[in-house]
Design a protein around this motif. Structure first.
Motif, mmCIF file in Angstrom:
data_model
loop_
_atom_site.group_PDB
_atom_site.id
_atom_site.type_symbol
_atom_site.label_atom_id
_atom_site.label_comp_id
_atom_site.label_asym_id
_atom_site.label_seq_id
_atom_site.Cartn_x
_atom_site.Cartn_y
_atom_site.Cartn_z
ATOM 1 N N TRP A 152 0.596 -10.474 4.103
ATOM 2 C CA TRP A 152 -0.034 -9.164 4.116
ATOM 3 C C TRP A 152 0.987 -8.050 4.314
ATOM 4 C CZ3 TRP A 152 0.527 -6.567 8.811
ATOM 5 C CH2 TRP A 152 0.909 -7.346 9.909
ATOM 6 N N ASN A 153 0.556 -6.883 3.949
ATOM 7 C CA ASN A 153 1.268 -5.663 4.311
ATOM 8 C C ASN A 153 0.259 -4.758 5.006
ATOM 9 O OD1 ASN A 153 -0.300 -4.587 2.257
ATOM 10 N ND2 ASN A 153 1.387 -4.538 0.775
ATOM 11 N N ALA A 154 0.662 -3.551 5.294
ATOM 12 C CA ALA A 154 -0.205 -2.667 6.065
ATOM 13 C C ALA A 154 -1.539 -2.432 5.375
ATOM 14 C CB ALA A 154 0.510 -1.341 6.320
ATOM 15 N N ALA A 160 -8.690 -5.429 5.297
ATOM 16 C CA ALA A 160 -9.374 -6.642 5.751
ATOM 17 C C ALA A 160 -10.257 -6.361 6.963
ATOM 18 C CB ALA A 160 -8.364 -7.734 6.086
ATOM 19 N N GLN A 161 -9.936 -5.292 7.685
ATOM 20 C CA GLN A 161 -10.699 -4.920 8.869
ATOM 21 C C GLN A 161 -10.918 -6.125 9.789
ATOM 22 O OE1 GLN A 161 -14.285 -3.031 7.312
ATOM 23 N NE2 GLN A 161 -13.239 -1.052 7.210
ATOM 24 N N LEU A 284 12.267 -4.949 4.905
ATOM 25 C CA LEU A 284 11.536 -4.824 6.160
ATOM 26 C C LEU A 284 11.205 -3.372 6.486
ATOM 27 C CD1 LEU A 284 13.472 -7.364 8.430
ATOM 28 C CD2 LEU A 284 11.192 -7.651 7.450
ATOM 29 N N ARG A 285 12.045 -2.456 6.050
ATOM 30 C CA ARG A 285 11.854 -1.056 6.416
ATOM 31 C C ARG A 285 11.008 -0.277 5.420
ATOM 32 N NH1 ARG A 285 18.017 0.248 8.642
ATOM 33 N NH2 ARG A 285 17.776 -0.882 10.634
ATOM 34 N N ARG A 286 10.493 -0.957 4.426
ATOM 35 C CA ARG A 286 9.594 -0.255 3.515
ATOM 36 C C ARG A 286 8.325 0.123 4.274
ATOM 37 N NH1 ARG A 286 11.291 -0.710 -1.727
ATOM 38 N NH2 ARG A 286 12.695 -2.454 -2.220
ATOM 39 N N PRO A 287 7.886 1.366 4.172
ATOM 40 C CA PRO A 287 6.693 1.798 4.913
ATOM 41 C C PRO A 287 5.473 0.927 4.647
ATOM 42 C CG PRO A 287 7.842 3.692 4.011
ATOM 43 C CD PRO A 287 8.524 2.473 3.442
ATOM 44 N N PHE A 291 3.079 -2.108 9.860
ATOM 45 C CA PHE A 291 1.746 -1.835 10.400
ATOM 46 C C PHE A 291 1.919 -1.254 11.800
ATOM 47 C CE2 PHE A 291 -1.998 -3.468 12.843
ATOM 48 C CZ PHE A 291 -2.923 -2.577 12.304
ATOM 49 N N TRP A 292 1.572 0.006 11.932
ATOM 50 C CA TRP A 292 1.734 0.700 13.205
ATOM 51 C C TRP A 292 0.442 0.645 13.997
ATOM 52 C CZ3 TRP A 292 6.141 3.463 14.922
ATOM 53 C CH2 TRP A 292 7.220 3.449 14.018
ATOM 54 N N VAL A 293 0.559 0.366 15.270
ATOM 55 C CA VAL A 293 -0.611 0.326 16.131
ATOM 56 C C VAL A 293 -0.228 0.898 17.493
ATOM 57 C CG1 VAL A 293 -0.088 -2.055 16.818
ATOM 58 C CG2 VAL A 293 -2.393 -1.151 17.136
#
Length: 342
Positions: A152-154, A160-161, A284-287, A291-293
């Motif tokens: 997965w990505n962000a 998918a919630q 890895l640094r691609r936005p 996933f920011w939380v």
């Protein structure tokens, strides 16, 4: 050694990215004979069973359940589940594998309904259920459906919630624990909500899944920002994407900060390493791969340290963080006990 990292925030928090985040001495088998074994297919009387088998000089071939399987004769003798060869209570073999003739071949083979019988030269009979052979054959294992893993990505994760699991459901019901572990196996991260913001409750949460691993950081670690610790993790500075304990004897992943001096490879090879490192870092640094939380008191994050890197942004203010490491074997065992293919 694999570790699962668990992080839990306490108190005030600002702009925190989840930290989750074998022969020369032995006689060799002679498969050539002056009188080679007659090879022909044997079919079952029942058409619905759709089973056929063939005895070759050096192996046994079975067609069943849409699978073509091949078994070495030594393997078939070694895995005998008769009372004299296998202890069904302890699930341990009694047969001395080293005593099995490496040139062994069955004297006779017959199929009775769904059971295959192999009679060996010494008169010992081994029987196998057809379904057991499918389950334990090499060919069957290749077709085995393991617990799915989602790459997965962000965007994929957000769409998918994935639901979090409530603290009480997690602790008190197998369904809650199973739902959590299913999410964890699918994505490599999973959340538990409404956890009382104390170290004791976080520890209780971890013990519901696995043994807590003792490390140089202790059983449970609990800290605030402390520059005297000599570790960037204990500061307010940003932490780039990484996995933990890369400096352990049995590390669980890659950590850009804790790399030792590269002094075991020549210059031309080390340059290839830097090229690969650059490629990995860019990806890895691609936005879209981030996933920011924002964690808050009461929310616990579990991270698969083999799959998911974690880090954080720099922050201001005051924070308290506690967590621990879990052993992969025990996490997987809990999942299997709940019917998951971990």
């Amino acid at each position: 050694m694999w570790c699962c990292r668990l992080s839990h925030l306490h108190g005030r928090l600002q702009n925190l990215l989840s930290r989750g985040v074998t022969c020369s001495a032995f006689q060799q088998p002679n498969f050539k004979s002056l009188f080679p074994l007659a090879i022909r297919w044997h079919h079952t009387a029942s058409k619905s069973l759709n089973c056929a088998w063939q005895q070759h000089e050096d192996h046994f071939e079975l067609q069943y359940a849409n699978t073509v399987m091949r078994f070495d004769y030594v393997w078939l003798r070694d895995h005998c589940r008769s009372a004299s060869c296998y202890n069904s209570k302890t699930h341990q073999r009694s047969l001395d594998t080293a005593s099995v003739d490496l040139c062994i071949k069955p004297k006779t083979i017959r199929l009775d309904e769904t059971t295959l019988f192999f009679t060996w030269p010494d008169g010992h009979v081994t029987k196998y259920d057809l379904d057991w052979l499918v389950k334990n054959s090499y060919e069957g294992q290749k077709q085995k459906v393991i617990q799915p893993r989602i790459l997965w990505n962000a965007e994929i994760y957000q769409q998918a919630q994935v639901p979090s699991v409530d603290f009480q459901s997690f602790l008190e019901t197998n369904d809650g624990l199973k739902n959590f572990l299913q999410n964890f196996l699918l994505y490599g991260i999973a959340f538990v909500e409404n956890v009382p913001p104390t170290q004791e409750h976080t520890e209780k949460l971890a013990e519901r899944i696995s043994l807590i691993r003792e490390t140089i950081y202790g059983r449970m670690w609990y800290f605030t920002s402390d520059f005297s610790r000599g570790d960037t993790a204990y500061t307010k500075l940003a932490l780039d994407r990484h996995t933990d304990t890369a400096y352990f004897q049995e590390p669980c992943g890659y950590n850009n900060y804790d790399r030792a001096v590269i002094n075991t490879v020549p210059y031309d090879v080390v340059h290839r390493w830097y090229t690969a490192h650059r490629t990995l870092t860019v990806e890895l640094r691609r936005p879209e791969n981030e996933f920011w939380v924002k964690l808050k008191p009461g929310r616990v994050l579990f991270i698969d340290n083999w799959r998911v890197l974690h880090g954080r942004e720099s922050f201001t203010g005051y924070r308290q963080l506690c967590g621990c490491y879990l052993t992969r074997d025990d996490v997987s065992n809990t999942a299997r006990l709940l019917g998951l293919q971990a």
